[in-house]
Scaffold this motif. Sequence first.
Motif, PDB file in Angstrom:
ATOM      1  N   ALA A   1      39.944  44.898  23.252  1.00 16.16           N
ATOM      2  CA  ALA A   1      40.516  45.935  23.052  1.00 16.16           C
ATOM      3  C   ALA A   1      39.350  46.979  23.382  1.00 16.16           C
ATOM      4  CB  ALA A   1      41.065  46.242  21.656  1.00 16.16           C
ATOM      5  N   ARG A   2      38.122  47.004  23.459  1.00 13.31           N
ATOM      6  CA  ARG A   2      37.159  47.640  24.080  1.00 13.31           C
ATOM      7  C   ARG A   2      36.945  47.504  25.331  1.00 13.31           C
ATOM      8  NH1 ARG A   2      37.681  46.619  18.651  1.00 13.31           N
ATOM      9  NH2 ARG A   2      37.472  48.105  17.195  1.00 13.31           N
ATOM     10  N   GLY A   3      37.391  46.834  25.980  1.00  9.67           N
ATOM     11  CA  GLY A   3      37.160  46.660  27.751  1.00  9.67           C
ATOM     12  C   GLY A   3      36.192  45.549  27.770  1.00  9.67           C
ATOM     13  N   VAL A   4      36.007  44.708  26.758  1.00 10.10           N
ATOM     14  CA  VAL A   4      34.861  43.737  27.062  1.00 10.10           C
ATOM     15  C   VAL A   4      35.648  42.323  27.015  1.00 10.10           C
ATOM     16  CG1 VAL A   4      32.854  42.444  26.137  1.00 10.10           C
ATOM     17  CG2 VAL A   4      33.202  44.838  25.987  1.00 10.10           C
ATOM     18  N   ARG A   5      35.415  41.667  28.320  1.00  8.83           N
ATOM     19  CA  ARG A   5      36.024  40.368  28.545  1.00  8.83           C
ATOM     20  C   ARG A   5      35.012  39.291  28.034  1.00  8.83           C
ATOM     21  NH1 ARG A   5      39.766  43.029  27.732  1.00  8.83           N
ATOM     22  NH2 ARG A   5      41.050  43.831  29.201  1.00  8.83           N
ATOM     23  N   LEU A   6      35.385  38.050  27.423  1.00 12.43           N
ATOM     24  CA  LEU A   6      34.538  37.170  27.212  1.00 12.43           C
ATOM     25  C   LEU A   6      34.865  35.848  27.874  1.00 12.43           C
ATOM     26  CD1 LEU A   6      34.547  37.682  23.063  1.00 12.43           C
ATOM     27  CD2 LEU A   6      32.957  38.380  24.692  1.00 12.43           C
ATOM     28  N   SER A   7      33.925  35.318  28.233  1.00 12.94           N
ATOM     29  CA  SER A   7      33.962  34.090  29.196  1.00 12.94           C
ATOM     30  C   SER A   7      33.027  32.922  29.216  1.00 12.94           C
ATOM     31  CB  SER A   7      34.455  34.596  30.631  1.00 12.94           C
ATOM     32  OG  SER A   7      33.409  35.104  31.222  1.00 12.94           O
ATOM     33  N   LEU A   8      33.244  32.094  29.630  1.00 11.24           N
ATOM     34  CA  LEU A   8      32.197  30.918  29.809  1.00 11.24           C
ATOM     35  C   LEU A   8      31.648  31.054  30.905  1.00 11.24           C
ATOM     36  CD1 LEU A   8      34.057  28.015  27.670  1.00 11.24           C
ATOM     37  CD2 LEU A   8      32.206  29.620  26.817  1.00 11.24           C
ATOM     38  N   ASP A   9      30.391  30.679  30.760  1.00 11.70           N
ATOM     39  CA  ASP A   9      29.605  30.586  32.518  1.00 11.70           C
ATOM     40  C   ASP A   9      29.353  29.077  32.597  1.00 11.70           C
ATOM     41  OD1 ASP A   9      27.350  29.368  30.780  1.00 11.70           O
ATOM     42  OD2 ASP A   9      26.089  31.009  31.201  1.00 11.70           O
ATOM     43  N   GLY A  10      28.878  28.896  33.594  1.00 11.74           N
ATOM     44  CA  GLY A  10      28.695  27.230  34.248  1.00 11.74           C
ATOM     45  C   GLY A  10      28.249  26.572  33.146  1.00 11.74           C
ATOM     46  N   SER A  11      27.134  27.072  32.220  1.00 11.55           N
ATOM     47  CA  SER A  11      26.680  25.935  31.377  1.00 11.55           C
ATOM     48  C   SER A  11      27.232  26.117  29.956  1.00 11.55           C
ATOM     49  CB  SER A  11      25.124  26.478  31.249  1.00 11.55           C
ATOM     50  OG  SER A  11      25.239  27.795  30.328  1.00 11.55           O
ATOM     51  N   GLY A  12      28.500  26.777  30.035  1.00  9.59           N
ATOM     52  CA  GLY A  12      29.309  26.914  28.567  1.00  9.59           C
ATOM     53  C   GLY A  12      28.945  28.012  27.836  1.00  9.59           C
ATOM     54  N   ALA A  13      27.944  28.859  28.142  1.00  9.40           N
ATOM     55  CA  ALA A  13      27.325  29.962  27.397  1.00  9.40           C
ATOM     56  C   ALA A  13      28.494  31.007  27.309  1.00  9.40           C
ATOM     57  CB  ALA A  13      26.225  30.535  27.830  1.00  9.40           C
ATOM     58  N   VAL A  14      28.725  31.558  26.154  1.00  9.30           N
ATOM     59  CA  VAL A  14      29.740  32.558  26.169  1.00  9.30           C
ATOM     60  C   VAL A  14      29.016  33.915  26.873  1.00  9.30           C
ATOM     61  CG1 VAL A  14      30.907  34.401  24.545  1.00  9.30           C
ATOM     62  CG2 VAL A  14      30.659  31.784  23.949  1.00  9.30           C
ATOM     63  N   MET A  15      29.821  34.562  27.640  1.00  6.21           N
ATOM     64  CA  MET A  15      29.066  35.684  28.309  1.00  6.21           C
ATOM     65  C   MET A  15      30.346  36.903  28.236  1.00  6.21           C
ATOM     66  SD  MET A  15      26.694  34.685  30.051  1.00  6.21           S
ATOM     67  CE  MET A  15      26.195  35.903  30.949  1.00  6.21           C
ATOM     68  N   ALA A  16      29.750  38.138  28.016  1.00  8.51           N
ATOM     69  CA  ALA A  16      30.478  39.324  27.747  1.00  8.51           C
ATOM     70  C   ALA A  16      30.163  40.283  28.931  1.00  8.51           C
ATOM     71  CB  ALA A  16      29.978  40.019  26.496  1.00  8.51           C
ATOM     72  N   SER A  17      31.483  40.727  29.520  1.00 12.08           N
ATOM     73  CA  SER A  17      31.467  41.758  30.573  1.00 12.08           C
ATOM     74  C   SER A  17      32.244  43.044  30.313  1.00 12.08           C
ATOM     75  CB  SER A  17      31.770  40.871  31.870  1.00 12.08           C
ATOM     76  OG  SER A  17      33.141  40.518  31.756  1.00 12.08           O
ATOM     77  N   GLY A  18      31.811  44.014  30.812  1.00 12.14           N
ATOM     78  CA  GLY A  18      32.518  45.413  30.459  1.00 12.14           C
ATOM     79  C   GLY A  18      31.407  46.471  30.354  1.00 12.14           C
ATOM     80  N   PRO A  19      31.829  47.613  29.851  1.00 11.07           N
ATOM     81  CA  PRO A  19      31.107  48.634  29.470  1.00 11.07           C
ATOM     82  C   PRO A  19      29.887  48.253  28.631  1.00 11.07           C
ATOM     83  CG  PRO A  19      33.474  49.201  29.023  1.00 11.07           C
ATOM     84  CD  PRO A  19      33.335  47.918  29.234  1.00 11.07           C
ATOM     85  N   ARG A  20      28.690  48.511  28.947  1.00  7.14           N
ATOM     86  CA  ARG A  20      27.306  48.182  28.285  1.00  7.14           C
ATOM     87  C   ARG A  20      27.359  48.798  26.757  1.00  7.14           C
ATOM     88  NH1 ARG A  20      24.529  44.052  28.229  1.00  7.14           N
ATOM     89  NH2 ARG A  20      23.851  44.160  26.004  1.00  7.14           N
ATOM     90  N   SER A  21      27.870  49.713  26.564  1.00 10.92           N
ATOM     91  CA  SER A  21      27.985  50.672  25.296  1.00 10.92           C
ATOM     92  C   SER A  21      28.945  49.858  24.360  1.00 10.92           C
ATOM     93  CB  SER A  21      28.434  52.133  25.254  1.00 10.92           C
ATOM     94  OG  SER A  21      29.647  52.088  25.975  1.00 10.92           O
ATOM     95  N   ALA A  22      30.083  49.355  24.917  1.00 13.39           N
ATOM     96  CA  ALA A  22      31.036  48.559  24.228  1.00 13.39           C
ATOM     97  C   ALA A  22      30.329  47.265  23.808  1.00 13.39           C
ATOM     98  CB  ALA A  22      32.110  48.550  24.866  1.00 13.39           C
ATOM     99  N   ILE A  23      29.579  46.565  24.833  1.00  6.09           N
ATOM    100  CA  ILE A  23      29.060  45.384  24.253  1.00  6.09           C
ATOM    101  C   ILE A  23      28.088  45.433  23.540  1.00  6.09           C
ATOM    102  CG2 ILE A  23      27.611  43.382  25.413  1.00  6.09           C
ATOM    103  CD1 ILE A  23      29.204  43.994  28.089  1.00  6.09           C
ATOM    104  N   ASP A  24      27.105  46.358  23.485  1.00  2.62           N
ATOM    105  CA  ASP A  24      26.269  46.763  22.322  1.00  2.62           C
ATOM    106  C   ASP A  24      26.770  46.815  20.868  1.00  2.62           C
ATOM    107  OD1 ASP A  24      24.071  46.402  24.267  1.00  2.62           O
ATOM    108  OD2 ASP A  24      24.161  48.674  24.595  1.00  2.62           O
ATOM    109  N   VAL A  25      27.842  47.661  20.982  1.00  3.61           N
ATOM    110  CA  VAL A  25      28.775  47.826  19.496  1.00  3.61           C
ATOM    111  C   VAL A  25      29.010  46.303  19.154  1.00  3.61           C
ATOM    112  CG1 VAL A  25      30.355  48.701  18.467  1.00  3.61           C
ATOM    113  CG2 VAL A  25      29.133  50.217  19.970  1.00  3.61           C
ATOM    114  N   LEU A  26      29.855  45.467  20.065  1.00  2.00           N
ATOM    115  CA  LEU A  26      30.134  44.159  19.681  1.00  2.00           C
ATOM    116  C   LEU A  26      29.433  43.095  19.189  1.00  2.00           C
ATOM    117  CD1 LEU A  26      33.258  44.519  21.987  1.00  2.00           C
ATOM    118  CD2 LEU A  26      33.517  44.516  19.592  1.00  2.00           C
ATOM    119  N   LEU A  27      28.071  43.369  19.892  1.00  2.83           N
ATOM    120  CA  LEU A  27      27.242  41.940  19.761  1.00  2.83           C
ATOM    121  C   LEU A  27      26.956  41.607  18.106  1.00  2.83           C
ATOM    122  CD1 LEU A  27      24.803  42.146  22.781  1.00  2.83           C
ATOM    123  CD2 LEU A  27      26.583  40.488  22.440  1.00  2.83           C
ATOM    124  N   PRO A  28      26.843  42.521  17.449  1.00  2.00           N
ATOM    125  CA  PRO A  28      26.357  42.255  15.860  1.00  2.00           C
ATOM    126  C   PRO A  28      27.645  41.492  15.419  1.00  2.00           C
ATOM    127  CG  PRO A  28      25.539  44.423  16.659  1.00  2.00           C
ATOM    128  CD  PRO A  28      26.486  44.058  17.794  1.00  2.00           C
TER     129      PRO A  28
END
Length: 117
Positions: free
Chosen positions: A12-39
Amino acid sequence: MTPAHLILRANARGVRLSLDGSGAVMASGPRSAIDVLLPMLRPHREAIGQFLAESRLTAEALTAAAVVCDLHGDTDEARDDMARDVLNTPENLLPDLIQHLQQVAQSARQGSLKETR
């Protein structure tokens, strides 16, 4: 909050969550939205990763649902209802649901293009 709801909130905030090759969760999208969502996301990172790994179709359906919610300007409550509907959809019907949601999104986009002309 379940991993599915967290994914939908991120979408909803334009951030897409996916898995990288090692299985770690990655967030892509607007940096400001990621910063708000990380906590909110960090404490659930393992559950989100497991959900993404086990439920690719469900995650894809949640993403398609988020796009439709975005196009309709839905509230958080409506988004939660949509997530609940996606999660209650039997796995064998998810491909049809994804296709339907993509068609709804395309129609909504075309409708908004016609309105601006």
